[in-house]
Design a protein around this motif. Structure first.
Motif, PDB file in Angstrom:
ATOM      1  N   ALA A  65       0.818  -1.216   0.000  1.00  0.00           N
ATOM      2  CA  ALA A  65       0.000   0.000   0.000  1.00  0.00           C
ATOM      3  C   ALA A  65       0.846   1.258   0.000  1.00  0.00           C
ATOM      4  O   ALA A  65       0.319   2.361  -0.144  1.00  0.00           O
ATOM      5  CB  ALA A  65      -0.929  -0.001   1.209  1.00  0.00           C
ATOM      6  N   MET A  66       2.167   1.104   0.162  1.00  0.00           N
ATOM      7  CA  MET A  66       3.050   2.270   0.205  1.00  0.00           C
ATOM      8  C   MET A  66       3.680   2.573  -1.158  1.00  0.00           C
ATOM      9  O   MET A  66       4.435   3.519  -1.299  1.00  0.00           O
ATOM     10  CB  MET A  66       4.183   2.050   1.223  1.00  0.00           C
ATOM     11  CG  MET A  66       3.720   1.560   2.578  1.00  0.00           C
ATOM     12  SD  MET A  66       2.515   2.641   3.356  1.00  0.00           S
ATOM     13  CE  MET A  66       2.080   1.623   4.780  1.00  0.00           C
ATOM     14  N   TYR A  67       3.380   1.740  -2.167  1.00  0.00           N
ATOM     15  CA  TYR A  67       4.021   1.935  -3.469  1.00  0.00           C
ATOM     16  C   TYR A  67       3.551   3.201  -4.159  1.00  0.00           C
ATOM     17  O   TYR A  67       4.298   3.860  -4.855  1.00  0.00           O
ATOM     18  CB  TYR A  67       3.763   0.729  -4.369  1.00  0.00           C
ATOM     19  CG  TYR A  67       4.416  -0.545  -3.885  1.00  0.00           C
ATOM     20  CD1 TYR A  67       5.533  -0.514  -3.061  1.00  0.00           C
ATOM     21  CD2 TYR A  67       3.914  -1.786  -4.250  1.00  0.00           C
ATOM     22  CE1 TYR A  67       6.134  -1.674  -2.623  1.00  0.00           C
ATOM     23  CE2 TYR A  67       4.508  -2.962  -3.814  1.00  0.00           C
ATOM     24  CZ  TYR A  67       5.609  -2.889  -2.995  1.00  0.00           C
ATOM     25  OH  TYR A  67       6.202  -4.053  -2.569  1.00  0.00           O
ATOM     26  N   GLU A  68       2.275   3.527  -3.983  1.00  0.00           N
ATOM     27  CA  GLU A  68       1.753   4.773  -4.553  1.00  0.00           C
ATOM     28  C   GLU A  68       2.253   5.953  -3.730  1.00  0.00           C
ATOM     29  O   GLU A  68       2.369   5.871  -2.509  1.00  0.00           O
ATOM     30  CB  GLU A  68       0.231   4.765  -4.535  1.00  0.00           C
ATOM     31  CG  GLU A  68      -0.406   3.873  -5.576  1.00  0.00           C
ATOM     32  CD  GLU A  68      -1.911   3.999  -5.546  1.00  0.00           C
ATOM     33  OE1 GLU A  68      -2.494   4.299  -6.593  1.00  0.00           O
ATOM     34  OE2 GLU A  68      -2.498   3.811  -4.471  1.00  0.00           O
ATOM     35  N   THR A  69       2.537   7.028  -4.384  1.00  0.00           N
ATOM     36  CA  THR A  69       2.942   8.237  -3.670  1.00  0.00           C
ATOM     37  C   THR A  69       2.033   9.395  -4.090  1.00  0.00           C
ATOM     38  O   THR A  69       1.460   9.398  -5.170  1.00  0.00           O
ATOM     39  CB  THR A  69       4.406   8.614  -3.980  1.00  0.00           C
ATOM     40  OG1 THR A  69       4.555   8.816  -5.393  1.00  0.00           O
ATOM     41  CG2 THR A  69       5.344   7.515  -3.514  1.00  0.00           C
ATOM     42  N   SER A  70       1.892  10.349  -3.182  1.00  0.00           N
ATOM     43  CA  SER A  70       1.101  11.549  -3.461  1.00  0.00           C
ATOM     44  C   SER A  70       1.650  12.670  -2.597  1.00  0.00           C
ATOM     45  O   SER A  70       2.604  12.492  -1.834  1.00  0.00           O
ATOM     46  CB  SER A  70      -0.376  11.292  -3.147  1.00  0.00           C
ATOM     47  OG  SER A  70      -0.557  11.140  -1.755  1.00  0.00           O
ATOM     48  N   SER A  71       1.028  13.837  -2.705  1.00  0.00           N
ATOM     49  CA  SER A  71       1.475  14.971  -1.904  1.00  0.00           C
ATOM     50  C   SER A  71       1.122  14.793  -0.433  1.00  0.00           C
ATOM     51  O   SER A  71       1.683  15.465   0.435  1.00  0.00           O
ATOM     52  CB  SER A  71       0.839  16.268  -2.438  1.00  0.00           C
ATOM     53  OG  SER A  71      -0.581  16.168  -2.410  1.00  0.00           O
ATOM     54  N   MET A  72       0.185  13.891  -0.130  1.00  0.00           N
ATOM     55  CA  MET A  72      -0.234  13.628   1.248  1.00  0.00           C
ATOM     56  C   MET A  72       0.206  12.221   1.622  1.00  0.00           C
ATOM     57  O   MET A  72      -0.506  11.253   1.378  1.00  0.00           O
ATOM     58  CB  MET A  72      -1.751  13.769   1.377  1.00  0.00           C
ATOM     59  CG  MET A  72      -2.272  15.166   1.124  1.00  0.00           C
ATOM     60  SD  MET A  72      -1.886  16.280   2.504  1.00  0.00           S
ATOM     61  CE  MET A  72      -3.031  15.694   3.737  1.00  0.00           C
ATOM     62  N   MET A  73       1.396  12.082   2.174  1.00  0.00           N
ATOM     63  CA  MET A  73       1.916  10.772   2.558  1.00  0.00           C
ATOM     64  C   MET A  73       2.225  10.744   4.048  1.00  0.00           C
ATOM     65  O   MET A  73       2.815  11.690   4.593  1.00  0.00           O
ATOM     66  CB  MET A  73       3.180  10.433   1.769  1.00  0.00           C
ATOM     67  CG  MET A  73       2.937  10.157   0.293  1.00  0.00           C
ATOM     68  SD  MET A  73       1.890   8.701   0.006  1.00  0.00           S
ATOM     69  CE  MET A  73       2.998   7.386   0.536  1.00  0.00           C
ATOM     70  N   PRO A  74       1.842   9.679   4.754  1.00  0.00           N
ATOM     71  CA  PRO A  74       2.122   9.579   6.184  1.00  0.00           C
ATOM     72  C   PRO A  74       3.530   9.055   6.439  1.00  0.00           C
ATOM     73  O   PRO A  74       4.225   8.608   5.522  1.00  0.00           O
ATOM     74  CB  PRO A  74       1.081   8.554   6.646  1.00  0.00           C
ATOM     75  CG  PRO A  74       0.931   7.651   5.456  1.00  0.00           C
ATOM     76  CD  PRO A  74       1.059   8.539   4.243  1.00  0.00           C
ATOM     77  N   ALA A  75       3.957   9.100   7.687  1.00  0.00           N
ATOM     78  CA  ALA A  75       5.195   8.454   8.104  1.00  0.00           C
ATOM     79  C   ALA A  75       4.930   6.953   8.243  1.00  0.00           C
ATOM     80  O   ALA A  75       3.847   6.541   8.645  1.00  0.00           O
ATOM     81  CB  ALA A  75       5.670   9.031   9.434  1.00  0.00           C
ATOM     82  N   VAL A  76       5.916   6.153   7.896  1.00  0.00           N
ATOM     83  CA  VAL A  76       5.796   4.693   7.955  1.00  0.00           C
ATOM     84  C   VAL A  76       6.778   4.180   8.997  1.00  0.00           C
ATOM     85  O   VAL A  76       7.983   4.441   8.910  1.00  0.00           O
ATOM     86  CB  VAL A  76       6.085   4.055   6.580  1.00  0.00           C
ATOM     87  CG1 VAL A  76       5.961   2.532   6.659  1.00  0.00           C
ATOM     88  CG2 VAL A  76       5.141   4.618   5.515  1.00  0.00           C
ATOM     89  N   VAL A  77       6.272   3.424   9.965  1.00  0.00           N
ATOM     90  CA  VAL A  77       7.116   2.959  11.078  1.00  0.00           C
ATOM     91  C   VAL A  77       6.905   1.458  11.279  1.00  0.00           C
ATOM     92  O   VAL A  77       5.772   0.963  11.265  1.00  0.00           O
ATOM     93  CB  VAL A  77       6.762   3.711  12.386  1.00  0.00           C
ATOM     94  CG1 VAL A  77       7.668   3.229  13.524  1.00  0.00           C
ATOM     95  CG2 VAL A  77       6.900   5.220  12.194  1.00  0.00           C
TER      96      VAL A  77
END
Length: 300
Positions: A245-257
Motif C-alpha cells: 500500500a506504500m508503493y503509490e505516492t502523493s502529496s499527502m503521505m504519512p510516516a511509515v514505522v
C-alpha cells in the motif's frame, strides 16, 4: 430445447428487457420473443412476468437462469479448452483479485507472464474476500489472488505465495513518526482509520490491537488504501497498512514505522476450485506464479 433459446433467455433475464436484449444479440425483437415463448411452452412454465416496459423473472425463472448460465458457461469452457489444447498460447485466463493487490502485484506478475506468453488474454475481476471465494466456487474466475489465504474451505484449494508485513502509518508530526520501530500498544490511545467491514485487512488490524492489549478506537473508515493514507497524513488518526500500500505516492503521505511487537502480517495466496482440473493455459499461469514468487518476486 435449443442452445439459441438459452442464450436469448439469459440475455433477456440479465437486461430485463426484450428489445434491449434483441439489440445486444443483433436479432429482431420478434425472434427473441418467439424463442422465449417456445422455451416456456416446452418447459410448461412462465419464465417472465411483465413489469411495465420491462420483464422480471418469475421465481422458477430465477432457478432456471442459474442452470442456464451454468450450461452456457460449461459450453464456453469446453470450447476454450479445445482451442487451448490446439494452442495454449492463445487462451484466456479469468483472474480475480482484491483491490489492494491490483495496485502493484497483479500488474507486475501479469506483465512478467505476458513477456513469455504474449498472446494469452486476461479477463480481470476485482472483489472483496467473500466475493472472490464465491467467484472461484461459481466458476466466474479460473484462479484468484486472495488475502488472507483461507485455511479451511473445502470448496477451494491453493497455496500461500507471499507473507507480507504490516506497518504503522502516522501523521508526519506524530510523536513517534521518526521512531525506528514501535510496539503496537504505543498507539492504544490513538484514533484509528480502518478499512470498512467486509475488507480482510480490518480483522487483521483489529486482532493485532487486541493482541497488544487494547481495542482500537475507530474514528474513520474507508474502502481505499489511498484514502486511509491521506486521512492519516492529514492528522485524522493512525492506521496499519501492508507494504504494497506504500508503493503509490502523493502529496499527502504519512510516516511509515515498523512494528516490533506483535509482528503483524497478512498471507497472500492463489486459489482455484477444489477437485477440478484447471484449463491448460491456467495451469501454465499457476505454475508460473509458484515459480515467480519463489525465485523472482521482489518488493519495491
Amino acid at each position: 430445447m435449443e442452445l439459441r433459446q438459452l442464450e436469448y433467455f439469459v440475455q433477456v433475464a440479465r437486461l430485463q428487457h426484450v428489445t434491449k436484449a434483441a439489440e445486444e444479440l443483433h436479432v429482431a425483437q420478434s425472434a427473441v420473443s418467439r424463442q422465449i415463448h417456445r422455451l416456456e411452452e416446452e418447459l410448461g412454465i412462465r419464465l417472465f412476468m411483465q413489469r411495465g416496459r420491462n420483464v422480471q423473472l418469475t421465481p422458477v425463472g430465477q432457478l432456471f437462469l442459474r442452470r442456464a448460465e451454468a450450461v452456457l458457461g460449461d459450453l464456453d469452457r469446453a470450447v476454450m479448452e479445445i482451442h487451448e489444447f490446439l494452442d495454449p498460447e492463445v487462451g484466456e485466463i479469468r483472474l480475480g483479485f482484491p483491490h489492494s493487490l491490483g495496485i502493484h502485484l497483479v500488474p507486475q506478475v501479469v506483465a512478467a507472464f505476458r513477456k513469455l506468453h504474449p498472446n494469452v488474454k486476461f479477463r480481470f475481476r476485482q472483489g472483496m474476500y467473500p466475493s472472490l471465494i464465491r467467484d472461484v466456487v461459481d466458476a466466474e474466475v479460473d484462479i484468484a489472488f486472495i488475502s488472507p489465504f483461507p485455511d479451511k474451505n473445502e470448496q477451494v484449494t491453493g497455496e500461500v505465495v507471499l507473507t507480507e508485513e504490516l506497518f504503522a502509518i502516522l501523521p508526519e508530526r506524530h510523536r513517534l513518526a521518526r521512531a525506528k520501530s514501535i510496539v503496537l500498544s504505543d498507539l492504544k490511545d490513538e484514533t484509528f482509520v480502518l478499512f470498512s467491514s467486509g475488507y480482510s485487512l480490518r480483522p487483521i488490524v483489529w486482532d493485532a490491537c487486541k493482541e497488544a492489549g487494547f481495542t482500537p478506537k475507530i474514528g474513520f473508515e474507508s474502502e481505499e488504501h489511498g484514502t486511509i493514507r491521506g486521512l492519516v497524513a492529514a492528522g485524522m488518526g493512525v492506521s496499519l497498512l501492508p507494504e504494497m500500500a506504500m508503493y503509490e505516492t502523493s502529496s499527502m503521505m504519512p510516516a511509515v514505522v515498523k512494528i516490533s511487537e506483535p509482528h503483524v502480517t497478512r498471507t497472500i495466496g492463489i486459489i482455484h476450485r477444489a477437485g477440478e482440473k484447471l484449463p491448460l493455459v491456467v495451469r501454465m499461469f499457476h505454475e508460473f506464479l509458484i515459480d515467480f514468487f519463489k525465485n523472482e518476486y521482489k518488493t519495491l
